[in-house]
Design a protein around this motif. Structure first.
Motif, PDB file in Angstrom:
ATOM      1  N   VAL A  12       3.434  -2.995  -6.814  1.00 29.09           N
ATOM      2  CA  VAL A  12       3.358  -4.301  -6.508  1.00 29.09           C
ATOM      3  C   VAL A  12       2.283  -4.794  -5.757  1.00 29.09           C
ATOM      4  N   VAL A  13       1.429  -5.569  -5.911  1.00 28.93           N
ATOM      5  CA  VAL A  13       0.101  -5.901  -5.582  1.00 28.93           C
ATOM      6  C   VAL A  13       0.388  -7.308  -4.707  1.00 28.93           C
ATOM      7  N   VAL A  23       1.597  -1.741  -2.822  1.00 27.77           N
ATOM      8  CA  VAL A  23       2.587  -0.751  -2.466  1.00 27.77           C
ATOM      9  C   VAL A  23       3.429  -0.288  -3.710  1.00 27.77           C
ATOM     10  N   ILE A  24       3.736   0.770  -3.645  1.00 27.52           N
ATOM     11  CA  ILE A  24       3.964   1.666  -4.852  1.00 27.52           C
ATOM     12  C   ILE A  24       5.472   2.309  -4.320  1.00 27.52           C
ATOM     13  N   ASN A  36       4.607   3.432   2.396  1.00 27.34           N
ATOM     14  CA  ASN A  36       4.528   2.080   2.242  1.00 27.34           C
ATOM     15  C   ASN A  36       4.909   1.279   3.474  1.00 27.34           C
ATOM     16  N   ALA A  37       5.933   1.591   4.005  1.00 33.76           N
ATOM     17  CA  ALA A  37       6.310   0.988   5.342  1.00 33.76           C
ATOM     18  C   ALA A  37       5.300   1.074   6.201  1.00 33.76           C
ATOM     19  N   HIS A  51      10.098  -8.085   9.722  1.00 31.11           N
ATOM     20  CA  HIS A  51      10.636  -6.927   9.153  1.00 31.11           C
ATOM     21  C   HIS A  51      11.446  -7.247   7.771  1.00 31.11           C
ATOM     22  N   GLY A  52      12.321  -8.448   7.750  1.00 28.28           N
ATOM     23  CA  GLY A  52      13.177  -8.716   6.545  1.00 28.28           C
ATOM     24  C   GLY A  52      12.057  -8.806   5.376  1.00 28.28           C
ATOM     25  N   LYS A  53      11.026  -9.600   5.521  1.00 27.75           N
ATOM     26  CA  LYS A  53      10.229  -9.656   4.639  1.00 27.75           C
ATOM     27  C   LYS A  53       9.431  -8.374   3.961  1.00 27.75           C
ATOM     28  N   ALA A  54       9.174  -7.579   4.843  1.00 27.65           N
ATOM     29  CA  ALA A  54       8.812  -6.268   4.516  1.00 27.65           C
ATOM     30  C   ALA A  54       9.684  -5.436   3.685  1.00 27.65           C
TER      31      ALA A  54
END
Length: 98
Positions: A12-13, A23-24, A36-37, A51-54
């Motif tokens: 995802v870019v 993010v892979i 990624n986190a 945090h929820g969106k991440a």
């Protein structure tokens, strides 16, 4: 794409604040999830994302993300015990007024 699909890799870019972040996700690599986190943490810290969106971006539950950050020493709650005590006392005082 066939190999990526077979390995369960999702790429995802994202464009966050003018910065492109890739993010892979790989189902079999916990270290990739942790990496990624960590890539997303600065955006949480400066309140670009929550945090929820991440967690949504990473495809995991918010509680899992909080656990990952906690294991790395990044607390979900950044208050000291004194600060927490002060907040609780304020809450109690406000509750008495009702």
């Amino acid at each position: 794409m066939g190999l990526a699909k077979t390995l369960g890799i999702i790429s995802v870019v994202l464009l966050l604040g003018g910065i492109i972040l890739q993010v892979i996700r790989h189902k079999q690599l916990e270290s990739a999830l942790t990496g990624n986190a960590l890539s997303l943490y600065p955006y949480i810290q400066n309140q670009t994302i929550s945090h929820g969106k991440a967690a949504e971006i990473l495809g995991i539950r918010k509680a899992k993300l909080i656990d990952i950050y906690d294991s790395l020493g990044y607390s979900y709650l950044d208050m000291t015990m004194d600060g927490l005590d002060l907040e609780l006392e304020t809450f109690r005082q406000l509750k008495k007024r009702r």
